[in-house]
Design a protein around this motif. Structure first.
Motif, short mmCIF file in Angstrom:
data_model
loop_
_atom_site.label_atom_id
_atom_site.label_comp_id
_atom_site.label_asym_id
_atom_site.label_seq_id
_atom_site.Cartn_x
_atom_site.Cartn_y
_atom_site.Cartn_z
N GLY A 82 0.87 -1.30 -0.01
CA GLY A 82 -0.10 0.11 0.05
C GLY A 82 0.85 1.21 -0.01
N LEU A 83 1.84 1.22 0.53
CA LEU A 83 2.90 2.27 0.86
C LEU A 83 3.65 2.45 -0.46
CD1 LEU A 83 3.71 4.30 3.14
CD2 LEU A 83 5.61 2.89 3.65
N ILE A 84 4.13 1.52 -0.95
CA ILE A 84 4.93 1.60 -2.15
C ILE A 84 4.05 2.01 -3.51
CG2 ILE A 84 6.57 0.46 -3.74
CD1 ILE A 84 7.11 -1.06 -1.03
N TRP A 85 2.99 1.36 -3.69
CA TRP A 85 2.32 1.42 -4.76
C TRP A 85 1.05 2.18 -4.76
CZ3 TRP A 85 5.07 -3.16 -4.14
CH2 TRP A 85 6.02 -3.62 -5.17
N LYS A 88 -4.97 1.51 -2.00
CA LYS A 88 -5.71 1.79 -0.93
C LYS A 88 -6.16 0.28 -0.39
CE LYS A 88 -7.26 6.17 -1.31
NZ LYS A 88 -7.88 7.13 -2.48
N ILE A 89 -6.68 -0.91 -1.25
CA ILE A 89 -7.04 -2.27 -1.08
C ILE A 89 -6.11 -2.66 -0.06
CG2 ILE A 89 -7.65 -4.31 -1.66
CD1 ILE A 89 -9.84 -2.47 -2.36
N ALA A 90 -4.95 -2.51 -0.32
CA ALA A 90 -3.80 -3.14 0.29
C ALA A 90 -3.87 -2.74 1.81
CB ALA A 90 -2.25 -2.82 -0.09
N HIS A 91 -3.94 -1.30 2.00
CA HIS A 91 -4.20 -0.74 3.30
C HIS A 91 -5.42 -1.47 4.21
CE1 HIS A 91 -0.92 2.04 3.24
NE2 HIS A 91 -1.24 2.49 2.00
N ALA A 92 -6.55 -1.55 3.23
CA ALA A 92 -7.64 -2.11 3.88
C ALA A 92 -7.51 -3.47 4.39
CB ALA A 92 -9.11 -2.00 2.83
N ILE A 150 -5.26 9.07 14.33
CA ILE A 150 -5.07 10.09 13.02
C ILE A 150 -6.44 10.01 12.24
CG2 ILE A 150 -4.00 10.38 10.99
CD1 ILE A 150 -1.39 8.85 12.28
N ASP A 151 -6.91 11.25 11.92
CA ASP A 151 -8.24 11.24 11.53
C ASP A 151 -8.53 10.85 10.05
OD1 ASP A 151 -9.89 11.50 13.79
OD2 ASP A 151 -9.51 13.51 13.77
N ASP A 152 -7.51 11.45 9.36
CA ASP A 152 -7.42 11.42 7.80
C ASP A 152 -7.10 9.83 7.48
OD1 ASP A 152 -7.43 12.39 5.30
OD2 ASP A 152 -5.17 12.22 5.51
N THR A 153 -7.74 9.49 6.74
CA THR A 153 -7.57 8.12 6.38
C THR A 153 -6.31 7.83 5.49
OG1 THR A 153 -9.71 7.34 6.26
CG2 THR A 153 -8.49 5.69 5.42
N ASP A 154 -5.82 8.70 4.61
CA ASP A 154 -4.57 8.41 3.99
C ASP A 154 -3.41 8.68 4.86
OD1 ASP A 154 -5.87 8.01 1.50
OD2 ASP A 154 -5.77 9.95 0.84
N ARG A 155 -3.50 9.57 5.64
CA ARG A 155 -2.40 9.99 6.54
C ARG A 155 -2.07 8.68 7.58
NH1 ARG A 155 -2.01 15.40 9.33
NH2 ARG A 155 -0.13 14.41 10.10
N ALA A 156 -3.23 8.18 7.99
CA ALA A 156 -3.37 6.98 8.75
C ALA A 156 -2.65 5.68 8.25
CB ALA A 156 -4.59 6.72 9.37
N ASP A 157 -3.02 5.50 6.87
CA ASP A 157 -2.52 4.44 6.29
C ASP A 157 -0.99 4.37 6.14
OD1 ASP A 157 -4.88 3.34 5.43
OD2 ASP A 157 -5.02 4.19 3.49
N ARG A 231 -16.46 1.05 4.14
CA ARG A 231 -16.63 2.16 4.96
C ARG A 231 -15.99 3.18 4.26
NH1 ARG A 231 -13.98 4.45 8.42
NH2 ARG A 231 -11.89 3.33 7.80
N ARG A 232 -14.68 2.84 3.65
CA ARG A 232 -13.76 3.97 2.89
C ARG A 232 -14.27 4.53 1.85
NH1 ARG A 232 -7.75 2.93 3.32
NH2 ARG A 232 -7.50 1.92 5.25
#
Lengths: 252, 68, 158
Positions: A82-85, A88-92, A150-157, A231-232
């Motif tokens: 999720g971090l490299i590519w 979003k699914i990978a983070h989920a 962390i409220d923001d999903t992208d930053r939390a990811d 949810r996302r």
């Protein structure tokens, strides 16, 4: 090698649909294997020459411990993808692993304590295996805690992914702790170079239980990941369409 | 009739032996209860999460006006 | 792979390598604190500071267990099949405390050179088998030498 399949999985509607299709193929076999494994472990397997019936705790302790490591590895690798590519699914998937992985780790520690009292003579020991397993629990808890902060999903990811990746170093430490240091915990009985040191009549229920737990993990991870994806993306067009299709499917 | 009671007695003795786990019952059974309880609890929780997510998504869609 | 992805991949690999090296060095530095017990060879070699409390681990030497009548006091010898250490303990032993099987004792060495333990834990090994199998092994019907000081039960010193 074509990466098309890889990117297809990264599409939320496709993932949501395919995960819903394959989840039952993990869930039902898991239930069947679990019943076979329990019967085999509690009834068919003979008593142990040294630990008598106390050894039967192995059938719930070892699969939970293996799955704790498998879940952590899956979580860390998904988080890294999720971090490299920026998928979003990978983070989920990583989020779906975290909660249930902490559960496996707690079960592993709790059943280990219960096993320790009648065999070692103590509920707890600051043994390298036990302490490294406790660290695994802290990494799972840290991942969930950091996300909650962390409220923001992208930053939390992104932040939680870094924590998950750092913790992967602990996985081989858990596995090899009993080889690297003197420990109270026994050496591996199954995953060893010179073959298992456990009689086949006792080993097959253990393998069956491990397989049951693995299928259970597959099922629960898919269900939790689907919930996380919904949810996302709530409010998006594909979710509206997916829900419409599901409602139509339920009516027919 | 006597035969039946003898068999019943044998059966109960076997069951008692099984549940006593050679005296390790206070350890073996709680360990299994914790492990299986956790599997059931997490399964129930996962289903609930998915249902809740669906419900919430439906509400969001309804708020936008078009009903699925 | 796009340059950005490549950069992030190297970053992730760098993090893992860095943490692994730092962790490895830390574990190496605190080796004696990480290990759960010292074996008789380490004790004889003087790896344990004198008068310090530590854990001693090894096998209970066959035929070495002596119980004093009228008290709980037990004397036995812990061995790693290279060196021996005598142990004294005056509390209830765990059920799985047996000769020729693993044990970890917590305490310190007294002036007479005897390890005085205040806690004794039984260490079982990784072998699981039905009782019939051990009986046939004892009669020497199998290749698996269970009465041998199998290296595995000693949690192998690397």
């Amino acid at each position: 090698m074509s990466w098309a399949w890889f990117h297809r999985f990264g599409s939320p509607p496709y993932f949501y649909w395919v995960a819903g299709k394959i989840a039952p193929w993990f869930g039902w076999p898991s239930l069947v294997l679990l019943l076979i494994g329990l019967y085999g472990g509690l009834v068919l397997a003979p008593v142990d020459y040294f630990q008598s019936d106390a050894y039967r705790i192995i059938y719930v302790h070892v699969p939970a411990s293996w799955l704790a490591l498998l879940t952590y590895s899956t979580m860390a690798i998904s988080a890294a993808i999720g971090l490299i590519w920026r998928i979003k699914i990978a983070h989920a998937v990583a989020v779906a692993c975290a909660g249930v992985g902490a559960g496996f780790t707690i079960v592993s520690l709790a059943t280990g304590m219960i096993w320790g009292k009648p065999t070692w003579g103590a509920w707890w020991a600051w043994d390298p295996r036990i302490v490294s397993q406790l660290f695994l629990l802290f990494f799972f808890a840290g991942y969930t805690g950091l996300r909650a902060a962390i409220d923001d999903t992208d930053r939390a990811d992104r932040a939680s992914a870094v924590l998950a990746i750092v913790g992967i170093v602990n996985v081989p430490i858990v596995r090899y702790s009993v080889d690297w240091w003197n420990s109270l915990h026994q050496a591996p009985s199954v995953m060893r170079a010179d073959g298992p040191t456990i009689s086949w009549s006792m080993l097959w229920p253990l393998l069956t239980m491990a397989l049951a737990y693995t299928f259970y993990f597959g099922w629960i991870m898919l269900v939790r990941a689907r919930a996380e994806v919904l949810r996302r993306d709530r409010g998006s067009n594909w979710v509206r369409e997916a829900l419409t299709n599901e409602a139509a499917g339920a009516r027919s | 009739m006597q035969e039946f009671w003898n068999q019943m007695h044998e059966f109960l003795k076997l069951m008692q032996e099984f549940f006593s786990m050679s005296g390790y019952a206070p350890f073996v059974w709680p360990a299994y209860a914790i492990a299986l309880g956790a599997l059931l609890w997490y399964a129930w929780q996962a289903r609930r999460q998915l249902d809740n997510a669906r419900e919430e998504a439906r509400r969001k869609v309804a708020m936008r006006g078009d009903n699925p | 792979m796009t340059p950005n992805r490549r950069k992030r991949l190297y970053l992730v690999l760098g993090i893992v390598a860095g943490v692994a090296i730092a962790g490895g060095l830390a574990l190496q530095a605190f080796r004696n604190n990480v290990t759960f017990f010292f074996d008789p060879t380490q004790v004889v070699a003087g790896e344990v500071a004198e008068g310090k409390r530590f854990r001693l681990g090894g096998m209970v030497k066959a035929g070495s267990v002596q119980r004093t009548s009228g008290s709980l006091e037990t004397r036995f010898v812990v061995t790693d099949f290279k060196h021996d250490v005598s142990v004294r303990f005056d509390k209830v032993l765990p059920d799985l405390f047996k000769e020729n099987s693993g044990v970890v004792a917590h305490g310190r060495i007294d002036a007479a050179g005897v390890f005085v333990a205040d806690e004794v834990l039984a260490k079982h090994d990784e072998n699981y088998m039905p009782p019939e199998v051990t009986r046939s092994l004892k009669r020497g019907e199998s290749r698996l030498g269970m009465d041998e000081p199998s290296a595995s039960t000693q949690s192998a010193q690397p």
